[in-house]
Design an enzyme around this catalytic site. Structure first.
Site, PDB file in Angstrom:
ATOM      1  N   ARG A   1       0.840  -1.203   0.000  1.00 39.25           N
ATOM      2  CA  ARG A   1       0.000   0.000   0.000  1.00 39.25           C
ATOM      3  C   ARG A   1       0.876   1.253   0.000  1.00 39.25           C
ATOM      4  NH1 ARG A   1      -3.009  -4.110   2.322  1.00 39.25           N
ATOM      5  NH2 ARG A   1      -4.950  -4.374   1.125  1.00 39.25           N
TER       6      ARG A   1
ATOM      7  N   ASP B   1       0.077  -6.552  -3.511  1.00 40.35           N
ATOM      8  CA  ASP B   1      -1.351  -6.335  -3.291  1.00 40.35           C
ATOM      9  C   ASP B   1      -1.885  -5.552  -4.478  1.00 40.35           C
ATOM     10  OD1 ASP B   1      -3.973  -5.921  -1.872  1.00 40.35           O
ATOM     11  OD2 ASP B   1      -2.791  -6.704  -0.203  1.00 40.35           O
TER      12      ASP B   1
ATOM     13  N   HIS C   1      -6.435  -9.883  -4.484  1.00 41.95           N
ATOM     14  CA  HIS C   1      -5.519  -8.786  -4.162  1.00 41.95           C
ATOM     15  C   HIS C   1      -4.360  -8.699  -5.161  1.00 41.95           C
ATOM     16  CE1 HIS C   1      -7.224  -7.374  -0.377  1.00 41.95           C
ATOM     17  NE2 HIS C   1      -7.437  -8.631  -0.034  1.00 41.95           N
TER      18      HIS C   1
ATOM     19  N   ASP D   1      -6.999 -14.600   0.833  1.00 40.32           N
ATOM     20  CA  ASP D   1      -8.060 -13.952   1.590  1.00 40.32           C
ATOM     21  C   ASP D   1      -8.842 -13.001   0.692  1.00 40.32           C
ATOM     22  OD1 ASP D   1      -5.767 -12.217   1.441  1.00 40.32           O
ATOM     23  OD2 ASP D   1      -6.773 -10.886   2.846  1.00 40.32           O
ATOM     24  N   GLU D   2     -10.064 -12.692   1.104  1.00 41.79           N
ATOM     25  CA  GLU D   2     -10.886 -11.654   0.484  1.00 41.79           C
ATOM     26  C   GLU D   2     -10.901 -11.760  -1.050  1.00 41.79           C
ATOM     27  OE1 GLU D   2     -10.534  -8.181   3.896  1.00 41.79           O
ATOM     28  OE2 GLU D   2      -9.192  -8.092   2.158  1.00 41.79           O
TER      29      GLU D   2
ATOM     30  N   TYR E   1      -4.124  -5.886  15.020  1.00 42.17           N
ATOM     31  CA  TYR E   1      -3.950  -5.097  13.802  1.00 42.17           C
ATOM     32  C   TYR E   1      -3.419  -3.730  14.224  1.00 42.17           C
ATOM     33  CZ  TYR E   1      -5.709  -8.068  10.049  1.00 42.17           C
ATOM     34  OH  TYR E   1      -5.836  -9.054   9.100  1.00 42.17           O
TER      35      TYR E   1
ATOM     36  N   ASP F   1      -2.454  -1.332  12.494  1.00 37.43           N
ATOM     37  CA  ASP F   1      -2.883  -0.191  11.691  1.00 37.43           C
ATOM     38  C   ASP F   1      -4.115   0.466  12.296  1.00 37.43           C
ATOM     39  OD1 ASP F   1      -5.211  -1.706   9.699  1.00 37.43           O
ATOM     40  OD2 ASP F   1      -3.644  -2.915  10.608  1.00 37.43           O
TER      41      ASP F   1
ATOM     42  N   TRP G   1      -1.024  -3.033   8.388  1.00 36.48           N
ATOM     43  CA  TRP G   1      -1.466  -2.732   7.028  1.00 36.48           C
ATOM     44  C   TRP G   1      -1.353  -1.221   6.821  1.00 36.48           C
ATOM     45  CZ3 TRP G   1      -1.903  -7.022   4.303  1.00 36.48           C
ATOM     46  CH2 TRP G   1      -2.196  -8.216   4.969  1.00 36.48           C
ATOM     47  N   THR G   2      -0.897  -0.810   5.652  1.00 36.55           N
ATOM     48  CA  THR G   2      -0.438   0.582   5.517  1.00 36.55           C
ATOM     49  C   THR G   2      -1.279   1.437   4.573  1.00 36.55           C
ATOM     50  OG1 THR G   2       1.141  -0.058   3.778  1.00 36.55           O
ATOM     51  CG2 THR G   2       1.935  -0.087   6.062  1.00 36.55           C
ATOM     52  N   GLU G   3      -2.558   1.131   4.427  1.00 39.08           N
ATOM     53  CA  GLU G   3      -3.408   1.976   3.590  1.00 39.08           C
ATOM     54  C   GLU G   3      -3.274   3.450   3.964  1.00 39.08           C
ATOM     55  OE1 GLU G   3      -5.724  -1.976   3.548  1.00 39.08           O
ATOM     56  OE2 GLU G   3      -4.339  -0.905   4.861  1.00 39.08           O
TER      57      GLU G   3
END
Length: 761
Positions: A169, A198, A286, A345-346, A439, A441, A478-480
């Site tokens: 990210r 990702d 992803h 995932d997802e 998490y 983040d 996670w670095t969004e």
């Protein structure tokens, strides 16, 4: 002063940080050893001390100890001598690979281990017993330092003690990754999970597919970049690093990637410090960055987004497996780790369901649904990994279609409470990484350290033998919305230290840990870590007074300087200092922040004051104990939407918490009843909600903690007369958190749980 206090006091004096309210911790070690016996006296370490390595297997660790000590002593230690000495030796009675024993006597330090990794962990304990100045690579040497006489026997409780960092990210330099590894080293972590790919960027050179980095590593600004750029106006830690911007065809692109040579050097750096880097190449979802570069990878021949997630690669075309196996061949050749993380995932499976190739494959293989189709992809990839001597890791989403018992599962979906139990009973080793706690983040607050420290890696419902399948835990970052290295530091430190102690020691020493942590801030200052400054307390965000009140701050350490403003501006280094208290005579807004002697600024607190009369109690009869809680299924963005929904289920609860009837991934709860307070006063309330919550008492708004967010605490006050007052608390859960907690205080006292006897309906 007893000798055992000298070392910690020296460390604090060096950084100008001395606490007067609490005595310095005896031994500033994090994570705390399995057993520690105090002695009398001290060992004086000087340039005359000899460093003797009795087992050649430990020579690398001996060299690392030399590198650690040379700057502070001014020269390398000799390797022989009869004066004071440090002896590194093998001890066959130590059974744990990472275990060690440390005996410090007035004339000799003896560090013993079974393996080199245990020797290295013991050196980190010696490092923490030395003053923070040991971390300085330049400056005048002190000539000698002292260590307390003691004896330690130590080994970790869990074999997997990890930290994760998402470099897709937002991109981070190799220098920063080495700094991150240095922190893992200091706190005895052994796994570094590196999320390399990702939708937002592919970060590792793959020679067979060069467009993965020439195109897939770069993007024009996305919605997450827009958010952080807006935040950067007030906080430069949110700014995008200029060195990762480029101009292409008149467009600004943001990104970067690591060459294989750079990654090979980083792996060697980590390996020398006994840190295993686990690469994650996220498939089959992803992967928008890869599909953009190579469109043939998707079932539709193009990138895109489905209802929730990006279009995945197509598991029904052989060209997909040619691609993935070629990529993983290069990954396997590069990373010595026994593990490769597949992600899994997802996954947005709509294009699979519509693909003729997938329909044909499912018919041929007897695959009943798209969940099993994902399982087919994971199984096939795992077989390839096995043929190369590697183990597959996947997020717990992969359980849905079935997963091989030889795969390792990372549990993150806190709302799927039985997932780790299912994985264990399927035979899978499990690493715990629940979003609700680990998490990093998620924005930290004053409860974050306690929440991480009290985390129990063992889920409910396992037998004693099954518990052995929980091999450890890790925190994920996670670095969004974490674009800079300073921001990563802020988000992970000091939470990282709490996790380190939980996974190594697995004992509850939280009060002692808090004291020991205070002595670590000077070390982090020297190491250049932009950590989150400890929280101030003693106040709420929304405050009321009847005639007048006073703002008094409780500081966790005396080294902090609290500055404030009343004109709406953010406090700065020249703002007035809040020394004792601030008298409040009229409605106003006060902003305050703490500043360390090293120049770090803490969070800015905005405190609003309004004048309020005492709420009169209501007359109620025939009440029963507890509150009525009404459970509403559904996905809600805010409380207002939840209040419009039909609520079929209700139950009486004795305290404010997520009721046991709440089983869905997303839902809402309405609590109704009366709060009966025993005395007239100013009551403060502290509401932790993941996701959102709104509290009203006596038909007055007290706390607005609405929206979809992590477990954030918000607080407010209300003036109440003795007696019963209507209470309404509305809570929404959007998926993953399941966190709801309400505490109270009276006239500024420490927050406490609300007594059950106060709650009626």
């Amino acid at each position: 002063m007893p000798v055992k206090y000298i070392l910690c006091l020296v460390s604090l004096l060096i950084a100008g940080q001395v606490r007067s309210q609490v005595s310095p911790p005896t031994y500033p070690i994090i994570p705390y050893p399995t057993s520690l016996s105090a002695g009398q006296g001290q060992f004086t370490l000087s340039a005359k001390t000899a460093l003797i390595v009795l087992d050649k297997r430990f020579q690398q660790e001996g060299d690392q100890l030399q590198q650690l000590l040379t700057p502070i002593l001014g020269k390398s230690l000799t390797t022989s001598g009869t004066a004071s000495k440090i002896v590194l030796q093998s001890d066959p009675t130590i059974t744990a690979s990472e275990g060690y024993s440390l005996r410090i006597e007035p004339r000799q330090i003896t560090l013993s281990a079974k393996d080199a990794v245990g020797m290295f962990r013991g050196i980190q304990t010696i490092r923490q017993l030395l003053p923070a100045s040991i971390e300085q690579k330049s400056g005048a040497p002190s000539g000698s330092v002292s260590l307390p006489v003691l004896q330690i026997r130590d080994q970790p409780a869990y074999v997997w003690r990890g930290m994760h960092l998402d470099v897709s990210r937002h991109f981070f330099s190799m220098d920063y990754l080495r700094k991150f590894i240095d922190l893992l080293t200091l706190y005895k972590f052994n796994k570094f999970h590196l999320h390399l790919t990702d939708d937002q960027g592919w970060r590792l050179e793959i020679k067979s597919y060069p467009k993965l980095t020439s195109e897939g590593a770069w993007r024009t600004f996305n919605n997450q970049d827009s958010v952080v750029l807006k935040r950067a106006v007030a906080n430069p830690d949110f700014d995008l690093p200029k060195q990762y911007l480029r101009q292409t065809d008149g467009k600004t692109q943001y990104g970067g990637f690591y060459t294989q040579a750079e990654m090979r050097a980083l792996i060697a750096y980590a390996t020398a410090r006994h840190i295993e880097i686990i690469p994650e190449i996220d498939m089959p979802g992803h992967l928008a960055a890869a599909i953009k570069a190579y469109p043939f990878l998707s079932c539709t021949g193009q990138e895109g987004w489905g209802k929730t997630f990006s279009v995945p690669i197509c598991p029904c075309n052989e060209s997909t497996y040619t691609f993935s196996e070629t990529v993983f061949n290069e990954i396997i050749a590069l990373f010595p780790s026994q593990y490769i993380h597949l992600g899994a995932d997802e996954v947005e499976k709509t294009t699979w369901a519509q693909s003729p190739a997938c329909q044909e494959l499912m018919k041929r293989e007897g695959i009943k649904n798209v969940e099993e189709l994902q399982s087919y992809f994971v199984h096939r990839t795992e077989q390839f990994f096995k043929s190369k001597g590697k183990k597959l890791i996947a997020w717990d989403d992969a359980l849905e279609g079935g997963i091989s018992p030889t795969a390792t599962v990372m549990y993150w979906r806190s709302w799927v409470k039985d997932a780790p139990v299912k994985a264990v009973r399927n035979g899978n080793p499990v690493v715990m990484t629940p979003v609700s706690t680990l998490y990093f983040d998620v924005m930290p607050d004053k409860n974050s350290l306690s929440n991480v420290y009290q985390f129990n890696p063992i889920p409910a419902g396992l037998t004693d033998s099954e518990k052995r399948s929980i091999i450890g835990a890790q925190a994920n970052t996670w670095t969004e919305y974490i674009p800079s290295e300073n921001r990563v530091d802020y988000m992970v430190m000091p939470r990282m230290t709490a996790l380190a102690e939980r996974l190594w020691t697995n004992q509850d020493r939280f009060s002692d840990y808090q004291q020991r942590l205070t002595s670590h801030y000077p070390r982090l200052d020297v190491l250049g870590v932009h950590y989150r400054v400890p929280d101030l307390s003693g106040f709420t965000e929304e405050n009321v007074f009847t005639n007048q009140t006073a703002l008094r701050i409780r500081k966790p350490t005396d080294n902090l300087t609290v500055r404030y403003t009343t004109n709406g501006n953010v406090p700065g280094p020249t703002s007035p200092v809040l020394i004792d208290s601030l008298l409040i005579l009229q409605p106003m807004t006060v902003k305050l922040a703490a500043f360390t002697t090293s120049g770090l600024q803490g969070d800015v607190y905005t405190l609003r004051y309004r004048q309020q009369s005492y709420a009169e109690p209501v007359r109620v009869t025939n009440t029963q104990a507890g509150l009525m809680s009404t459970y509403v299924k559904g996905q809600f963005k805010n409380v207002e939407a939840m209040l419009r929904a039909t609520a079929p289920d209700s139950a009486v609860v004795s305290q404010v918490q997520v009721p046991t009837i709440a089983k869905a991934g997303s839902f809402g709860v309405r609590f109704r009843g009366y709060l009966t307070v025993p005395a007239t006063g100013i009551y403060g309330f502290f509401l932790v909600a993941d996701d959102g919550g709104i509290l009203r008492i006596a038909n007055r708004p007290v706390i607005d903690n609405d929206g979809n967010h992590g477990p954030i605490e918000k607080s407010g006050q209300i003036a109440l007369e003795q007696g019963s007052h209507p209470l309404a608390l509305d809570f929404i859960e959007a998926g993953g958190g399941y966190t709801l907690k309400l505490l109270y205080s009276l006239n500024g006292s420490e927050p406490l749980p609300i007594p059950a006897s106060w709650l009626k309906h």
